[in-house]
Design an enzyme around this catalytic site. Structure first.
Site, PDB file in Angstrom:
ATOM      1  N   HIS A  55      14.649  32.755 -22.963  1.00  0.00           N
ATOM      2  CA  HIS A  55      14.152  31.985 -21.932  1.00  0.00           C
ATOM      3  C   HIS A  55      15.281  32.596 -21.329  1.00  0.00           C
ATOM      4  CE1 HIS A  55      10.014  30.777 -22.164  1.00  0.00           C
ATOM      5  NE2 HIS A  55      10.382  29.785 -22.935  1.00  0.00           N
ATOM      6  N   ARG A  91      10.477  42.610 -17.223  1.00  0.00           N
ATOM      7  CA  ARG A  91      11.481  42.238 -18.139  1.00  0.00           C
ATOM      8  C   ARG A  91      13.148  43.308 -17.913  1.00  0.00           C
ATOM      9  NH1 ARG A  91       8.277  39.083 -18.701  1.00  0.00           N
ATOM     10  NH2 ARG A  91       6.531  38.857 -20.713  1.00  0.00           N
ATOM     11  N   CYS A 149      12.450  37.251 -19.507  1.00  0.00           N
ATOM     12  CA  CYS A 149      12.005  37.691 -18.072  1.00  0.00           C
ATOM     13  C   CYS A 149      13.262  38.042 -16.502  1.00  0.00           C
ATOM     14  CB  CYS A 149      10.794  36.475 -17.412  1.00  0.00           C
ATOM     15  SG  CYS A 149       9.781  36.360 -19.240  1.00  0.00           S
TER      16      CYS A 149
END
Length: 271
Positions: free
Chosen positions: A175, A258, A249
């Protein structure tokens, strides 16, 4: 002089309007508070919870490995006549071919004594990722599911890519925002920055080689054995090697694109 007459119906309409305005205002305030609490939960609480859990897992892995190492040290050494050649992979890396019949859950070579990586416990974290420039140290677990891996603040290993130290591409996701956000600042990594992957038996050191600032979320080329963007073919590699790929991300607080960082294996040492 005429005295204005206020009809009861007019009064009722005005009272109704006031009640509607008051109710609407209360609703808006309530919704605002709920949204604020949601943002606080996502940005602050999930980070705190995931980071604490990831730190506990790192400490647990270190204790487990240290205990198993102490047990090995306590075992009596075999007699010279009974000793067998060691199976530890030498520091000089020799290319190995990938078995195309290997299942995606068990990447080729994962159980081989020459891989330098023990068979992972697929139900929990099995390695530790350390990035000194970012002061980052997080567990690595198998898979990239949110609930089972990424939301715990772990780096998730793309099933089907190689394991640490193996020829091919050891690819990880993490993340960038919320849930520990371990990969939030990987855009700050520069060529030659080191990244370590520690397993029960060895520590593998990779050096950052290149960054792809943005590509599509479906660009599977970046995690192939020879990583090369299928969307932006000028980014990536053409020759087999020992690669590390980090993906997250971008832009921040979105999942539209990405960001990719690639590294190459430069050394291995026994743990």
């Amino acid at each position: 002089m005429r005295v204005p007459v206020v009809r009861h119906g007019t009064r009722r309409r005005r009272a109704l309007v006031r009640r509607l305005l008051w109710t609407g205002g209360e609703t808006l305030v309530t919704v605002g508070v709920v949204l604020l609490l949601f943002v606080v939960h996502q940005v602050w609480w999930t980070n705190r919870e995931a980071r604490e859990g990831a730190e506990r897992e790192v400490r647990a892995l270190e204790r487990e490995w240290d205990d198993s190492g102490a047990e090995r040290d306590a075992e009596p050494a075999p007699s010279p006549t009974a000793m067998e050649p060691t199976a530890m992979e030498p520091t000089a890396i020799e290319p190995r071919t990938t078995d195309p019949s290997a299942s995606p859950e068990r990447p080729a070579g994962a159980d081989s004594p020459r891989s330098g990586s023990p068979r992972p416990d697929w139900s929990r974290a099995y390695a530790i990722l350390t990035i000194p420039r970012l002061d980052l140290r997080v567990p690595v677990a198998e898979g990239t599911s949110k609930g089972g891996v990424l939301n715990k603040g772990y780096a998730g290993h793309y099933t089907g890519t190689q394991q640490p130290g193996q020829a091919g591409n050891f690819a990880l996701a993490g993340h960038r925002n919320t849930h520990g956000e371990p990969f939030r600042y990987i855009n700050r990594l520069r060529p030659k920055d080191t990244i370590e992957v520690e397993t029960r038996s060895a520590v593998y050191t990779y050096a950052v080689d290149a960054t792809l600032p943005q590509t599509s979320a479906g660009d599977g080329g970046v995690i192939r054995p020879v990583p090369r963007s299928a969307v932006r073919p000028a980014h990536g590699y053409t020759d087999p090697g020992y690669y590390l790929t980090l993906t997250t991300c971008t832009p921040e607080y979105t999942s539209k694109y990405r960001l990719v960082v690639w590294g190459k294996l430069i050394s291995m040492r026994p743990r």
